[in-house]
Design an enzyme around this catalytic site. Sequence first.
Site, PDB file in Angstrom:
ATOM      1  N   CYS A 281       0.827  -1.212   0.000  1.00 38.60           N
ATOM      2  CA  CYS A 281       0.000   0.000   0.000  1.00 38.60           C
ATOM      3  C   CYS A 281       0.854   1.252   0.000  1.00 38.60           C
ATOM      4  O   CYS A 281       0.362   2.344  -0.271  1.00 38.60           O
ATOM      5  CB  CYS A 281      -0.961   0.010   1.189  1.00 38.60           C
ATOM      6  SG  CYS A 281      -0.150   0.205   2.792  1.00 38.60           S
ATOM      7  N   GLU A 382      -5.886   1.581  -8.041  1.00 40.78           N
ATOM      8  CA  GLU A 382      -4.773   0.981  -7.320  1.00 40.78           C
ATOM      9  C   GLU A 382      -4.509  -0.393  -7.941  1.00 40.78           C
ATOM     10  O   GLU A 382      -5.263  -1.340  -7.731  1.00 40.78           O
ATOM     11  CB  GLU A 382      -5.094   0.832  -5.834  1.00 40.78           C
ATOM     12  CG  GLU A 382      -3.918   0.285  -5.046  1.00 40.78           C
ATOM     13  CD  GLU A 382      -4.247   0.011  -3.585  1.00 40.78           C
ATOM     14  OE1 GLU A 382      -3.337   0.092  -2.756  1.00 40.78           O
ATOM     15  OE2 GLU A 382      -5.421  -0.306  -3.285  1.00 40.78           O
TER      16      GLU A 382
END
Length: 499
Positions: A281, A382
């Site tokens: 992340c 993402e």
Amino acid sequence: MKTVNHWIGGKTVEGASGNYGPVTDPATGEVTTQVALASVDEVDAAVRVAKEAFRSWGQSSLAARTKVLFAYRALLDANRDAIADLIVAEHGKVHSDALGEVARGLEIVELACGITVQLKGELSTSVSSRVDVSSIRQPIGVVAGITPFNFPAMVPMWMFPLAVACGNTFILKPSEKDPSASTLLAQLASQAGLPAGVLNVVHGDKVAVDALLAHPDIAAVSFVGSTPIARHIHTTAAANGKRVQALGGAKNHMLVLPDADLDAAADAAVSAAYGSAGERCMAISAVVAVGSIGDTLVEKIRERAEKIKIGPGNDPLSEMGPLITAAHRDKVASYVKGAAAQGADVVLDGTGFTVEGHEDGHWIGLSLLDNVKTDSDAYRDEIFGPVLCVLRAETYEEGVALINASPYGNGTAIFTRDGGAARRFQLEIEAGMVGVNVPIPVPVGYHSFGGWKDSLFGDHHIYGNDGTHFYTRGKVVTTRWPDPSDAPAGVDLGFPRNH
């Protein structure tokens, strides 16, 4: 076939639901393990055990808790390689990266060993005649952690060591894709002397997650994962009266100014974009090149990326391993395959990569996309894989505006030799974690981790001071002790006076 079962009440508890999920070795594509998937009743049983354990653990002394944590830290240190081996086997990252994950998790265990300092209260004496006021922090009860596949040891250790150090009991629901590391962490905690029921591991899927979110005896929920799931966790748990910290997804940017050391910037971009196969992340997935340096920077990144050795995580020569599943590999590849049609220049295309002798593994090579547009899928989503997008900006102000327009605000970095520009950047950028010539600004354990905007739902970041506050609640106590010489004061219905 190996079966991973639950860990409840200080012992292994076999799954009773009859449902199991496959655990795959990403380097071979072979299903090596099955994991028990808990039913609602099994989750409820674990909560009951944790609730009962809280009755004594929540009243235990700080000395007793920290004694266990110091012993736990020693056991984790002695078992680093064993934990890393499980991560390699089920997640696929290379062994050195897995060891780094364990080391970063150990930082939070070390922070928890010093919880006595974090839990110190405050005292004000003589706020009125013989009246003192104190503030204390107390545990909140049974708390749950729901953790992702990409860091099967580190992220759980971001949660439960602080939670139990504060006097809570904990139920961990790790990713069902790589569950073994979490079970070993719990077993080692038991060996260190953690009482039965204080730390429990319940494996499962959405059924288990929803049961935790709805359970009336769960006081708080910690989560790390994608933004859509983080939003669901926050909304559902909060609606059920729970405290929530839900860390979501990211699109981390690296702004490179014309005065930057381009070799250092290229090294950082490759490390931050492709480390752990981009399944972080905090990975840098978008580089914003300012001014005329774009072509030179892209070429330097390409030269370095082409030299990265991809292979099984247990091969000492491998620098990057496979992705977690074949489905995820195919999803990542789809962004690269569609990039040219959306205006990007495909400098490197890793979608056809495979490893000889491991053709069924979940392999993908490194991809580099240049001149990416902000409305393209490769930029907006993402990707969570080894795909680096390069965007262009004419000025510092344009680059900052581009980054701030992103719905994500997890981490970001600037590469420059200009201290004034760096100072402006750290104040003007809308992100929770900022690096100055540091590509992945993950804070050390005594500073909290967390983003802004769609990268965090809830008021508290994870670990550090925020973590301690999240796992405790404040109480203020006002006391007056009469002096032996005082006569009875009598009844006074007026508002209490402080002067």
